[in-house]
Each structure stands twice: as C-alpha cells, then as structure tokens.
Design an enzyme around this catalytic site. Sequence first.
Site, PDB file in Angstrom:
ATOM      1  N   ASN A   8       0.795  -1.195   0.037  1.00 21.19           N
ATOM      2  CA  ASN A   8      -0.179   0.081  -0.064  1.00 21.19           C
ATOM      3  C   ASN A   8       0.764   1.242   0.172  1.00 21.19           C
ATOM      4  OD1 ASN A   8       0.965  -0.332   2.511  1.00 21.19           O
ATOM      5  ND2 ASN A   8      -1.195   0.286   3.604  1.00 21.19           N
ATOM      6  N   CYS A   9       2.200   0.996  -0.378  1.00 15.18           N
ATOM      7  CA  CYS A   9       3.031   2.447  -0.351  1.00 15.18           C
ATOM      8  C   CYS A   9       3.115   2.834  -1.673  1.00 15.18           C
ATOM      9  CB  CYS A   9       4.446   1.931   0.005  1.00 15.18           C
ATOM     10  SG  CYS A   9       5.728   3.040  -0.172  1.00 15.18           S
TER      11      CYS A   9
END
Length: 104
Positions: A8-9
């Site tokens: 999710n970066c």
Amino acid sequence: MKIYGLKNCDTCRKALKALAGFELVDARADGVPQEVLNAAYAQFDAQLLNTRSTTWRGLSEAERAGAPLDLIAQHPALMKRPLIVKDDQMYLGWTKDTQAALGV
C-alpha cells in the site's frame, strides 16, 4: 529481481509500475529475508531505517535506541522503501539516481 516494500506504499507502487519484470515482496505480510536485510544494512547502514515515518514517531526513546535490524524485524514499516534488488546490486528509495541506474 525484487522490490521489498509495502503493497500500500505509493512509492513502491510507482517503482513496481516502472520496473517491468520485478516482483513486489510485502515486508509486512511476507517479511524480508534476514540475509537481504543484512546485506542492505551493510551497504546502506543507518539510511535503511526510515526515521520520517509515523511508526518511528510512535516509538519511545528507549525503543528508538534499539539495533536498526531488530527494529525493522519488529516493525517492517520502519524500513526505507523501496529496497530494490537486481542481480547483485541493491538500491534504496525511488530517487532520480535509482531510476537512472535502473534505466527508467
């Protein structure tokens, strides 16, 4: 050819999109092999620890004083991202230098 980071970066996603044929290894879900962490720490030293993260800010002074590799093992989000491994080379972060070295 692997990218170690978080799924999710945003920065890891940008790197994955730009680098065809690379596999994302989620440091939180899958972990980073100890030998990869040791090699990265030998190359990047304290730069491997992301001291600008919210995880870092949430740690006490006593916790921050711990060994960097132990901190990353306990809190994978503390690893600066992405850690890119291509053949025998390692790159840390998605900087213009990293992009140029990888031909992006």
